[in-house]
Scaffold this motif. Structure first.
Motif, PDB file in Angstrom:
ATOM      1  N   ILE A 114       0.861  -1.182   0.000  1.00  0.00           N
ATOM      2  CA  ILE A 114       0.000   0.000   0.000  1.00  0.00           C
ATOM      3  C   ILE A 114       0.894   1.226   0.000  1.00  0.00           C
ATOM      4  O   ILE A 114       1.905   1.271   0.701  1.00  0.00           O
ATOM      5  CB  ILE A 114      -0.894   0.047   1.274  1.00  0.00           C
ATOM      6  CG1 ILE A 114      -1.651  -1.260   1.460  1.00  0.00           C
ATOM      7  CG2 ILE A 114      -1.803   1.249   1.258  1.00  0.00           C
ATOM      8  CD1 ILE A 114      -2.739  -1.508   0.473  1.00  0.00           C
ATOM      9  N   VAL A 115       0.528   2.256  -0.790  1.00  0.00           N
ATOM     10  CA  VAL A 115       1.215   3.540  -0.736  1.00  0.00           C
ATOM     11  C   VAL A 115       0.205   4.562  -0.243  1.00  0.00           C
ATOM     12  O   VAL A 115      -0.955   4.570  -0.669  1.00  0.00           O
ATOM     13  CB  VAL A 115       1.836   3.949  -2.090  1.00  0.00           C
ATOM     14  CG1 VAL A 115       0.787   4.130  -3.161  1.00  0.00           C
ATOM     15  CG2 VAL A 115       2.657   5.222  -1.943  1.00  0.00           C
ATOM     16  N   ALA A 116       0.647   5.403   0.690  1.00  0.00           N
ATOM     17  CA  ALA A 116      -0.223   6.444   1.243  1.00  0.00           C
ATOM     18  C   ALA A 116       0.524   7.762   1.233  1.00  0.00           C
ATOM     19  O   ALA A 116       1.700   7.827   1.612  1.00  0.00           O
ATOM     20  CB  ALA A 116      -0.638   6.083   2.667  1.00  0.00           C
ATOM     21  N   ASP A 117      -0.146   8.807   0.795  1.00  0.00           N
ATOM     22  CA  ASP A 117       0.420  10.154   0.832  1.00  0.00           C
ATOM     23  C   ASP A 117       0.420  10.612   2.293  1.00  0.00           C
ATOM     24  O   ASP A 117      -0.524  10.350   3.026  1.00  0.00           O
ATOM     25  CB  ASP A 117      -0.421  11.097  -0.029  1.00  0.00           C
ATOM     26  CG  ASP A 117       0.224  12.455  -0.149  1.00  0.00           C
ATOM     27  OD1 ASP A 117       1.227  12.547  -0.869  1.00  0.00           O
ATOM     28  OD2 ASP A 117      -0.277  13.403   0.489  1.00  0.00           O
ATOM     29  N   ALA A 132      -5.842  10.054  -3.203  1.00  0.00           N
ATOM     30  CA  ALA A 132      -6.391  10.788  -2.073  1.00  0.00           C
ATOM     31  C   ALA A 132      -6.426   9.920  -0.823  1.00  0.00           C
ATOM     32  O   ALA A 132      -6.605  10.433   0.283  1.00  0.00           O
ATOM     33  CB  ALA A 132      -7.801  11.277  -2.397  1.00  0.00           C
ATOM     34  N   ARG A 133      -6.291   8.617  -0.992  1.00  0.00           N
ATOM     35  CA  ARG A 133      -6.305   7.682   0.145  1.00  0.00           C
ATOM     36  C   ARG A 133      -5.296   6.575  -0.137  1.00  0.00           C
ATOM     37  O   ARG A 133      -4.819   6.434  -1.257  1.00  0.00           O
ATOM     38  CB  ARG A 133      -7.706   7.129   0.350  1.00  0.00           C
ATOM     39  CG  ARG A 133      -8.197   6.354  -0.824  1.00  0.00           C
ATOM     40  CD  ARG A 133      -9.606   5.883  -0.657  1.00  0.00           C
ATOM     41  NE  ARG A 133     -10.263   6.172  -1.926  1.00  0.00           N
ATOM     42  CZ  ARG A 133     -11.532   6.363  -2.074  1.00  0.00           C
ATOM     43  NH1 ARG A 133     -12.317   6.307  -1.054  1.00  0.00           N
ATOM     44  NH2 ARG A 133     -12.039   6.607  -3.247  1.00  0.00           N
ATOM     45  N   PRO A 134      -4.978   5.756   0.866  1.00  0.00           N
ATOM     46  CA  PRO A 134      -4.033   4.660   0.641  1.00  0.00           C
ATOM     47  C   PRO A 134      -4.465   3.795  -0.536  1.00  0.00           C
ATOM     48  O   PRO A 134      -5.640   3.464  -0.692  1.00  0.00           O
ATOM     49  CB  PRO A 134      -4.082   3.883   1.956  1.00  0.00           C
ATOM     50  CG  PRO A 134      -4.459   4.916   2.979  1.00  0.00           C
ATOM     51  CD  PRO A 134      -5.411   5.836   2.272  1.00  0.00           C
ATOM     52  N   THR A 135      -3.496   3.438  -1.381  1.00  0.00           N
ATOM     53  CA  THR A 135      -3.764   2.741  -2.636  1.00  0.00           C
ATOM     54  C   THR A 135      -2.850   1.537  -2.770  1.00  0.00           C
ATOM     55  O   THR A 135      -1.655   1.620  -2.484  1.00  0.00           O
ATOM     56  CB  THR A 135      -3.522   3.707  -3.824  1.00  0.00           C
ATOM     57  OG1 THR A 135      -4.339   4.865  -3.641  1.00  0.00           O
ATOM     58  CG2 THR A 135      -3.831   3.065  -5.145  1.00  0.00           C
ATOM     59  N   ARG A 136      -3.422   0.415  -3.235  1.00  0.00           N
ATOM     60  CA  ARG A 136      -2.630  -0.797  -3.462  1.00  0.00           C
ATOM     61  C   ARG A 136      -1.729  -0.605  -4.684  1.00  0.00           C
ATOM     62  O   ARG A 136      -2.149  -0.049  -5.686  1.00  0.00           O
ATOM     63  CB  ARG A 136      -3.539  -1.981  -3.714  1.00  0.00           C
ATOM     64  CG  ARG A 136      -4.310  -2.408  -2.519  1.00  0.00           C
ATOM     65  CD  ARG A 136      -5.102  -3.688  -2.808  1.00  0.00           C
ATOM     66  NE  ARG A 136      -6.049  -3.952  -1.752  1.00  0.00           N
ATOM     67  CZ  ARG A 136      -5.737  -4.433  -0.555  1.00  0.00           C
ATOM     68  NH1 ARG A 136      -4.482  -4.725  -0.296  1.00  0.00           N
ATOM     69  NH2 ARG A 136      -6.649  -4.631   0.367  1.00  0.00           N
ATOM     70  N   VAL A 137      -0.503  -1.086  -4.554  1.00  0.00           N
ATOM     71  CA  VAL A 137       0.432  -1.067  -5.680  1.00  0.00           C
ATOM     72  C   VAL A 137       1.029  -2.454  -5.828  1.00  0.00           C
ATOM     73  O   VAL A 137       1.121  -3.208  -4.859  1.00  0.00           O
ATOM     74  CB  VAL A 137       1.565  -0.015  -5.502  1.00  0.00           C
ATOM     75  CG1 VAL A 137       1.017   1.390  -5.593  1.00  0.00           C
ATOM     76  CG2 VAL A 137       2.310  -0.218  -4.201  1.00  0.00           C
ATOM     77  N   GLY A 138       1.410  -2.773  -7.046  1.00  0.00           N
ATOM     78  CA  GLY A 138       1.995  -4.078  -7.311  1.00  0.00           C
ATOM     79  C   GLY A 138       3.115  -3.981  -8.320  1.00  0.00           C
ATOM     80  O   GLY A 138       3.542  -2.880  -8.698  1.00  0.00           O
ATOM     81  N   ASP A 139       3.546  -5.121  -8.779  1.00  0.00           N
ATOM     82  CA  ASP A 139       4.672  -5.216  -9.695  1.00  0.00           C
ATOM     83  C   ASP A 139       4.463  -4.345 -10.935  1.00  0.00           C
ATOM     84  O   ASP A 139       3.449  -4.431 -11.613  1.00  0.00           O
ATOM     85  CB  ASP A 139       4.863  -6.672 -10.124  1.00  0.00           C
ATOM     86  CG  ASP A 139       6.133  -6.864 -10.923  1.00  0.00           C
ATOM     87  OD1 ASP A 139       7.145  -6.197 -10.617  1.00  0.00           O
ATOM     88  OD2 ASP A 139       6.115  -7.684 -11.865  1.00  0.00           O
TER      89      ASP A 139
END
Length: 155
Positions: A114-117, A132-139
């Motif tokens: 998860i990436v969060a600002d 604007a909110r925590p977002t899932r990130v992947g390969d």
């Protein structure tokens, strides 16, 4: 001496003075914006970072790679919590004037990363969209922090 000669000498003196000021400005600009960044890049390239060519290292660990920006090529393993920003205590110091001290945070929720600002001025962008909110990130996902692009690489 004639008035014409004195006037010409005054103009020549002022022109030389402006030339000197312009040269000083060029040197200062070069020292502030080019030498430090290049010096840091060389220091990082020769650091004792793990060797990704070593057998199994790249295949075993997810990592965050700087693909565009001052620290291009820098890699940090994704483990625990990663704070990205300009602050000295950030896990990944991006040396980017457009990034906040503590710009974004990467953490794992059990399923994925998860990436969060962290309240940055310029925001955090994932694959071209400001989050604007925590977002899932992947390969393969690209995360933009200031002017620096980071790529998530998972085995």
């Amino acid at each position: 001496m004639s008035a014409l000669l004195i006037g010409g000498l005054k103009i020549a003196f002022v022109a030389l003075l402006w030339l000197f000021i312009a040269l000083v400005a060029v040197v200062v600009r070069h020292d502030l914006f080019f030498v430090n960044a290049a010096g840091e890049a060389k220091a990082l390239a020769h650091s004792a970072a793990p060797n990704p060519k070593r057998r199994g290292w790249a295949a075993q660990r997810p990592r965050l790679v700087v693909v565009d920006g001052a620290g291009k090529g820098d890699t940090v393993p994704l483990q625990g919590e990663i704070v990205v920003g300009r602050a000295a205590d950030a896990t990944l110091d991006v040396n980017d004037d457009y990034a906040s001290g503590h710009h974004a945070r990467f953490y794992r929720d059990g399923q994925s990363w998860i990436v969060a600002d962290m309240g940055s001025t310029n925001g955090t962008i994932v694959n071209g969209l400001r989050i604007a909110r925590p977002t899932r990130v992947g390969d393969g996902d690209i995360v933009r922090v200031g002017r620096t692009n980071l790529k998530v690489v998972e085995p």
